[in-house]
Design an enzyme around this catalytic site. Structure first.
Site, PDB file in Angstrom:
ATOM      1  N   GLU A 121       0.810  -1.219   0.000  1.00 25.70           N
ATOM      2  CA  GLU A 121       0.000   0.000   0.000  1.00 25.70           C
ATOM      3  C   GLU A 121       0.843   1.269   0.000  1.00 25.70           C
ATOM      4  O   GLU A 121       0.324   2.361  -0.263  1.00 25.70           O
ATOM      5  CB  GLU A 121      -0.922   0.014   1.229  1.00 25.70           C
ATOM      6  CG  GLU A 121      -2.003  -1.065   1.233  1.00 25.70           C
ATOM      7  CD  GLU A 121      -3.094  -0.812   0.216  1.00 25.70           C
ATOM      8  OE1 GLU A 121      -3.086   0.252  -0.417  1.00 25.70           O
ATOM      9  OE2 GLU A 121      -3.957  -1.691   0.045  1.00 25.70           O
ATOM     10  N   GLU A 152       7.360 -21.955   8.072  1.00 23.63           N
ATOM     11  CA  GLU A 152       7.506 -21.141   9.279  1.00 23.63           C
ATOM     12  C   GLU A 152       8.465 -21.763  10.286  1.00 23.63           C
ATOM     13  O   GLU A 152       8.937 -21.098  11.205  1.00 23.63           O
ATOM     14  CB  GLU A 152       6.156 -20.893   9.943  1.00 23.63           C
ATOM     15  CG  GLU A 152       5.564 -22.078  10.675  1.00 23.63           C
ATOM     16  CD  GLU A 152       4.323 -21.686  11.455  1.00 23.63           C
ATOM     17  OE1 GLU A 152       4.280 -21.987  12.650  1.00 23.63           O
ATOM     18  OE2 GLU A 152       3.403 -21.075  10.880  1.00 23.63           O
TER      19      GLU A 152
END
Length: 338
Positions: A121, A152
């Site tokens: 953004e 992960e």
């Protein structure tokens, strides 16, 4: 498959009992890793079980919505408790970025996706180069839409991902993990710190390894989730709020706004072109004709257009003043008027 305590403890002669016991031992691994992980998860508030919600599936939909909304309403208070730590991390981030450093978010699963979202953004909102704010997720871009849960557990992958960016001492790495123990994220922060980068650890449990590993530890303790262990809920909301603060306030500190106006907005579509004209109007109070003229003279760049109007200078002068002021419109205006 599991066996009952009686069968596992005493043996009934049923061959399934010995197999069940063996499967249980194997699942723990030779070093008891499973038992340690389970014990660790039992200590995390984000994993805690809410017995008062154990029959939530039997409630009317409206009542579930009210309960969920009430839970969400507690998140801003939890964030508020960490504002001094958040502000300190932002000031340190802005200082590094003012020297040309980058802001790098890293995490796995939901936390990683939130980092990528916030980074993506920044170019349209603040006209940053795509390389200036970066989101790195365990498992790579494919993990944005498909779970890559095994990634992960690999701190070595985190080190490789950061090495691929050519991380340096002016860069900032923000590790995001609801549990605060995700190996990929903790490994990323530890590796970044060894390379001399500034590190921030954002988690939702107190006393987390992630916060301990970072220069700036931020722990937003939101408590147990509505759905046990679903940390995309309150924990995800808390992470989103803090990431909004980190990127937005850092950009304010870097002069990417004028007051609360997005003067570095990139007008890449009709909506943003209309917004650009509105921002110039709000900043200057000028008429439509003058605004159009100023935008035309500055190649549609809002910050320069505002400076030509308020500073009463031409386009090339506005460009020079902004360059000399490091892109800070208020400083450029003072120079134009002085």
């Amino acid at each position: 498959m599991t066996s009952s305590p009686t069968a596992a403890g005493h043996g009934s002669g049923d061959p399934r009992d010995s197999r069940d016991s063996r499967d249980s031992r194997d699942s723990r691994g030779p070093d008891g890793a499973y038992d340690r992980l389970r014990a660790e998860l039992d200590t995390l508030t984000t994993e805690a079980f809410r017995s008062d919600l154990s029959e939530i599936d039997r409630l009317p939909t409206l009542e579930i919505a009210r309960v969920m909304n009430g839970e969400d309403a507690t998140v801003p208070t939890a964030v508020a408790a960490q504002l001094p730590r958040i502000a300190a991390a932002i000031d340190a981030t802005a200082e590094r970025m003012a020297r040309g450093g980058r802001l790098v978010y890293t995490g796995a699963g939901t936390a990683g996706r939130l980092g990528v979202l916030d980074a993506s953004e920044c170019p349209p909102t603040f006209d940053t180069d795509p390389s200036q704010v970066v989101g790195v997720i365990a498992g790579g871009p494919a993990a944005l839409v498909s779970a890559a849960e095994g990634a992960e557990d690999r701190p070595d992958l985190a080190a490789a991902d950061l090495d691929g960016l050519g991380l340096g001492p002016d860069d900032v790495v923000v590790g995001v993990s609801a549990s605060g123990r995700t190996p990929y994220t903790v490994g990323a922060v530890e590796h970044a710190r060894r390379l001399g980068a500034l590190t921030v650890g954002l988690s939702c449990n107190s006393g987390s390894p992630l916060a301990a590993a970072a220069d700036h530890g931020i722990e937003i303790v939101v408590g147990p989730e509505l759905i046990t262990g679903s940390s995309r809920l309150k924990a995800g909301t808390a992470q989103k709020l803090v990431l909004n603060m980190i990127s937005t306030i850092t950009m304010i500190r870097l002069g990417k706004t004028y007051g609360n106006l997005m003067v570095d907005v990139r007008a890449s579509n009709e909506k943003l072109r209309a917004r650009s004209r509105r921002i110039v109007s709000l900043a200057t109070g000028a008429g439509e004709e003058r605004i159009e003229s100023a935008l035309a003279a500055t190649g549609g760049e809002v910050k320069k257009a505002i400076l030509t109007i308020l500073g009463e200078v031409d386009g090339p002068t506005a460009e020079r003043l902004l360059r000399e002021s490091g892109g800070r419109l208020r400083a450029a205006l003072e120079a134009a008027r002085g």
